[in-house]
Design an enzyme around this catalytic site. Structure first.
Site, PDB file in Angstrom:
ATOM      1  N   ARG A  54      12.327  95.639  71.671  1.00 25.40           N
ATOM      2  CA  ARG A  54      11.043  95.019  71.993  1.00 25.40           C
ATOM      3  C   ARG A  54      11.028  94.950  73.518  1.00 25.40           C
ATOM      4  O   ARG A  54      11.771  94.168  74.103  1.00 25.40           O
ATOM      5  CB  ARG A  54      10.934  93.632  71.359  1.00 25.40           C
ATOM      6  CG  ARG A  54      10.958  93.673  69.826  1.00 25.40           C
ATOM      7  CD  ARG A  54      10.793  92.287  69.225  1.00 25.40           C
ATOM      8  NE  ARG A  54      10.711  92.334  67.778  1.00 25.40           N
ATOM      9  CZ  ARG A  54      11.717  92.063  66.942  1.00 25.40           C
ATOM     10  NH1 ARG A  54      12.879  91.690  67.429  1.00 25.40           N
ATOM     11  NH2 ARG A  54      11.557  92.122  65.636  1.00 25.40           N
ATOM     12  N   GLY A 109      11.020  95.568  65.370  1.00 23.93           N
ATOM     13  CA  GLY A 109      12.094  95.432  64.378  1.00 23.93           C
ATOM     14  C   GLY A 109      12.219  96.725  63.577  1.00 23.93           C
ATOM     15  O   GLY A 109      11.205  97.330  63.219  1.00 23.93           O
ATOM     16  N   ASP A 131       2.880  93.237  57.674  1.00 23.08           N
ATOM     17  CA  ASP A 131       1.846  92.371  58.258  1.00 23.08           C
ATOM     18  C   ASP A 131       1.015  93.075  59.341  1.00 23.08           C
ATOM     19  O   ASP A 131       0.690  92.482  60.364  1.00 23.08           O
ATOM     20  CB  ASP A 131       2.495  91.105  58.833  1.00 23.08           C
ATOM     21  CG  ASP A 131       3.480  91.415  59.953  1.00 23.08           C
ATOM     22  OD1 ASP A 131       3.868  92.590  60.104  1.00 23.08           O
ATOM     23  OD2 ASP A 131       3.849  90.489  60.684  1.00 23.08           O
ATOM     24  N   ASP A 163       7.778  93.472  57.154  1.00 23.11           N
ATOM     25  CA  ASP A 163       6.905  92.325  56.909  1.00 23.11           C
ATOM     26  C   ASP A 163       5.566  92.711  56.269  1.00 23.11           C
ATOM     27  O   ASP A 163       4.866  91.857  55.743  1.00 23.11           O
ATOM     28  CB  ASP A 163       6.615  91.596  58.227  1.00 23.11           C
ATOM     29  CG  ASP A 163       7.838  90.875  58.759  1.00 23.11           C
ATOM     30  OD1 ASP A 163       8.812  90.724  58.008  1.00 23.11           O
ATOM     31  OD2 ASP A 163       7.822  90.465  59.931  1.00 23.11           O
ATOM     32  N   THR A 175       7.161  98.214  59.311  1.00 27.88           N
ATOM     33  CA  THR A 175       7.802  96.901  59.439  1.00 27.88           C
ATOM     34  C   THR A 175       8.020  96.355  58.040  1.00 27.88           C
ATOM     35  O   THR A 175       7.151  96.522  57.178  1.00 27.88           O
ATOM     36  CB  THR A 175       6.968  95.893  60.255  1.00 27.88           C
ATOM     37  OG1 THR A 175       7.397  94.554  59.920  1.00 27.88           O
ATOM     38  CG2 THR A 175       5.480  95.970  59.992  1.00 27.88           C
ATOM     39  N   ASP A 204       2.552  95.753  64.802  1.00 28.20           N
ATOM     40  CA  ASP A 204       1.418  95.367  65.651  1.00 28.20           C
ATOM     41  C   ASP A 204       1.734  95.384  67.140  1.00 28.20           C
ATOM     42  O   ASP A 204       0.933  95.852  67.953  1.00 28.20           O
ATOM     43  CB  ASP A 204       0.971  93.947  65.281  1.00 28.20           C
ATOM     44  CG  ASP A 204      -0.236  93.983  64.370  1.00 28.20           C
ATOM     45  OD1 ASP A 204      -0.895  95.031  64.294  1.00 28.20           O
ATOM     46  OD2 ASP A 204      -0.510  92.942  63.734  1.00 28.20           O
ATOM     47  N   HIS A 236      18.304  76.054  35.722  1.00 27.57           N
ATOM     48  CA  HIS A 236      18.552  76.556  37.085  1.00 27.57           C
ATOM     49  C   HIS A 236      17.202  76.939  37.700  1.00 27.57           C
ATOM     50  O   HIS A 236      16.259  77.284  36.988  1.00 27.57           O
ATOM     51  CB  HIS A 236      19.533  77.727  37.095  1.00 27.57           C
ATOM     52  CG  HIS A 236      18.962  79.007  36.579  1.00 27.57           C
ATOM     53  ND1 HIS A 236      18.790  79.266  35.243  1.00 27.57           N
ATOM     54  CD2 HIS A 236      18.498  80.099  37.237  1.00 27.57           C
ATOM     55  CE1 HIS A 236      18.260  80.465  35.089  1.00 27.57           C
ATOM     56  NE2 HIS A 236      18.072  80.987  36.280  1.00 27.57           N
ATOM     57  N   ARG A 265       8.499  85.918  59.586  1.00 24.25           N
ATOM     58  CA  ARG A 265       8.280  84.821  60.535  1.00 24.25           C
ATOM     59  C   ARG A 265       6.829  84.374  60.502  1.00 24.25           C
ATOM     60  O   ARG A 265       6.514  83.209  60.585  1.00 24.25           O
ATOM     61  CB  ARG A 265       8.662  85.289  61.937  1.00 24.25           C
ATOM     62  CG  ARG A 265       9.024  84.184  62.865  1.00 24.25           C
ATOM     63  CD  ARG A 265       9.508  84.742  64.188  1.00 24.25           C
ATOM     64  NE  ARG A 265      10.871  85.236  64.144  1.00 24.25           N
ATOM     65  CZ  ARG A 265      11.400  86.052  65.054  1.00 24.25           C
ATOM     66  NH1 ARG A 265      10.664  86.477  66.063  1.00 24.25           N
ATOM     67  NH2 ARG A 265      12.644  86.442  64.959  1.00 24.25           N
ATOM     68  N   ALA A 312       9.729 113.705  59.903  1.00 23.73           N
ATOM     69  CA  ALA A 312       8.464 114.383  59.561  1.00 23.73           C
ATOM     70  C   ALA A 312       7.672 114.741  60.817  1.00 23.73           C
ATOM     71  O   ALA A 312       7.088 115.831  60.913  1.00 23.73           O
ATOM     72  CB  ALA A 312       7.633 113.492  58.642  1.00 23.73           C
TER      73      ALA A 312
HETATM   74  O1  F6P Z   1      10.758  93.060  61.719  1.00 20.26           O
HETATM   75  C1  F6P Z   1      10.170  91.873  61.392  1.00 20.26           C
HETATM   76  C2  F6P Z   1      11.200  90.814  61.288  1.00 20.26           C
HETATM   77  O2  F6P Z   1      12.183  91.253  60.403  1.00 20.26           O
HETATM   78  C3  F6P Z   1      10.703  89.446  60.893  1.00 20.26           C
HETATM   79  O3  F6P Z   1      10.534  89.258  59.519  1.00 20.26           O
HETATM   80  C4  F6P Z   1      11.757  88.563  61.457  1.00 20.26           C
HETATM   81  O4  F6P Z   1      11.266  87.291  61.699  1.00 20.26           O
HETATM   82  C5  F6P Z   1      12.090  89.257  62.729  1.00 20.26           C
HETATM   83  O5  F6P Z   1      11.826  90.618  62.531  1.00 20.26           O
HETATM   84  C6  F6P Z   1      13.506  89.081  63.165  1.00 20.26           C
HETATM   85  O6  F6P Z   1      13.707  89.859  64.279  1.00 20.26           O
HETATM   86  P1  F6P Z   1      15.003  90.035  65.158  1.00 20.26           P
HETATM   87  O7  F6P Z   1      15.318  91.470  65.062  1.00 20.26           O
HETATM   88  O8  F6P Z   1      14.583  89.657  66.506  1.00 20.26           O
HETATM   89  O9  F6P Z   1      16.058  89.172  64.607  1.00 20.26           O
END
Ligand code: F6P
Length: 326
Positions: free
Chosen positions: A76, A15, A133, A131, A129, A107, A220, A175, A26
């Site tokens: 990917r 992603g 993560d 995320d 990324t 990863d 709210h 995700r 760079a």
């Molecule tokens: O890059 C990570 C991410 O943004 C996740 O948070 C998300 O679930 C996923 O990619 C969505 O990916 P896609 O590009 O396949 O919609």
């Protein structure tokens, strides 16, 4: 003895994340400055499998520091996961005289990096990324920009939710990880945050939080849901059924992956790109550039892939504590 590395390839994979371009810039400019040649590989590992490349000069990376996305495109790659695909990638490297690759991604990208390095091509990984993560590093390029984008959107939502005294359910990306949701939730003063790392108990995590907030005089409510914690639509529906209020659901989606990178992401990406080329020149191929408390540390890929990190649950506690005393 001169350095054996003469030509490097650079790619972005998985992603996309704001700041990837800054990292590419760079890498290219550092490499050229050290007398290396640079080849851009398009569409992640697919570009190596299919021989999709172009020579890069300093001007190839002009005016991209501030732009989101990736000029190298990203993907990917399923084919690269197969031994045949990896052999094709090795053959492309041989054909082009690429001695080493800098791979920018998460990863999944680094697992590919390990496969390629086992087949004799040096690879250095740069974590990127939204995320955040990746187990081996405290920080991944793009996270700060995505947080800021989500916060800006939710601040806008709050204006209208407050005027209409409504409940808002906002789904943010993530995700498998709740870093983005938790960080954003704290930053917008959310009523509740749902993350994949904590099993959701609707009564405890949503209904009770809204009731408590209501008793404190709030009219709210802002519920932030990481996409991996459940569907915002379903949460909205349950709020309607069980609390008799009519929430509005917003899915922020891919908006969070775009936009001009923040200063933090540009600076981190630039330092990581520089460090990746230095790692190659210092004989630390097959490694990942990681960030720890602002310092960059280069660690071997195998070791990096075994590392895990855990969400700092005290962030969750902070959120709850503030909510209780609102
Ligand atoms: O890059 C990570 C991410 O943004 C996740 O948070 C998300 O679930 C996923 O990619 C969505 O990916 P896609 O590009 O396949 O919609």
């Amino acid at each position: 003895m001169g350095n054996p590395i003469k030509r490097i390839g650079v790619l972005t994979s998985g992603g996309d994340a704001p700041g990837m371009n800054a990292a590419v810039r760079a890498v290219v400019r550092t490499a050229l400055g050290q007398g290396l040649e640079c080849v851009g590989i398009r569409r992640g590992w697919n570009g190596l499998v299919n021989g999709d490349f172009f020579p890069m000069t300093s001007s190839s990376v002009s005016h991209i520091l501030a732009s989101g996305g990736t000029i190298l495109y990203t993907a990917r790659s399923k084919e690269f996961m197969t031994p045949e695909g990896q052999e094709k990638a090795v053959a492309t490297c041989k054909m082009l005289g690429i001695d080493a690759v800098v791979a920018i991604g998460g990863d999944g990208t680094f697992r590919g990096a390990l496969d390629l390095s086992r087949r004799g091509v040096e690879v250095v990984g740069i974590p990127a990324t939204i995320d955040n993560d990746v187990g081996c590093t405290n920080y991944t390029i793009g996270f700060d920009t995505a947080c800021n984008t989500a916060v800006q959107c939710i601040d806008k939502l709050r204006d209208t939710m407050q005027s209409h005294e409504r409940c808002s359910v906002v789904e943010v990306m993530g995700r498998h990880a709740g870093y983005l949701a938790l960080y954003v939730g704290i930053s917008v003063g959310a009523t509740a945050v749902l993350i994949p790392e904590v099993e959701v108990d609707f009564q405890r995590d949503v209904a009770e939080q809204i009731r408590r907030s209501r008793l404190l005089g709030n009219t709210h409510f802002m519920i932030v849901v990481a996409e991996g914690a459940g569907s915002a639509m379903d949460i909205g529906q349950r709020i309607h059924e069980e609390l008799g209020i009519d929430p509005r659901v917003t899915i922020l989606g891919h908006i969070q992956r775009g936009g001009s990178p923040t200063a933090r992401d540009r600076e981190t990406a630039t330092r990581m790109g520089y460090a990746a080329v230095q790692a190659l020149l210092n004989g630390n191929g097959s490694s990942i550039i990681t960030a720890h408390d602002g310092h960059l540390v280069t660690i071997p890929i195998e070791e990096a892939l075994q590392q895990t990190k855990h969400l700092q649950m005290e962030r969750y506690d902070v959120l709850e504590a503030l909510h209780t005393h609102q």
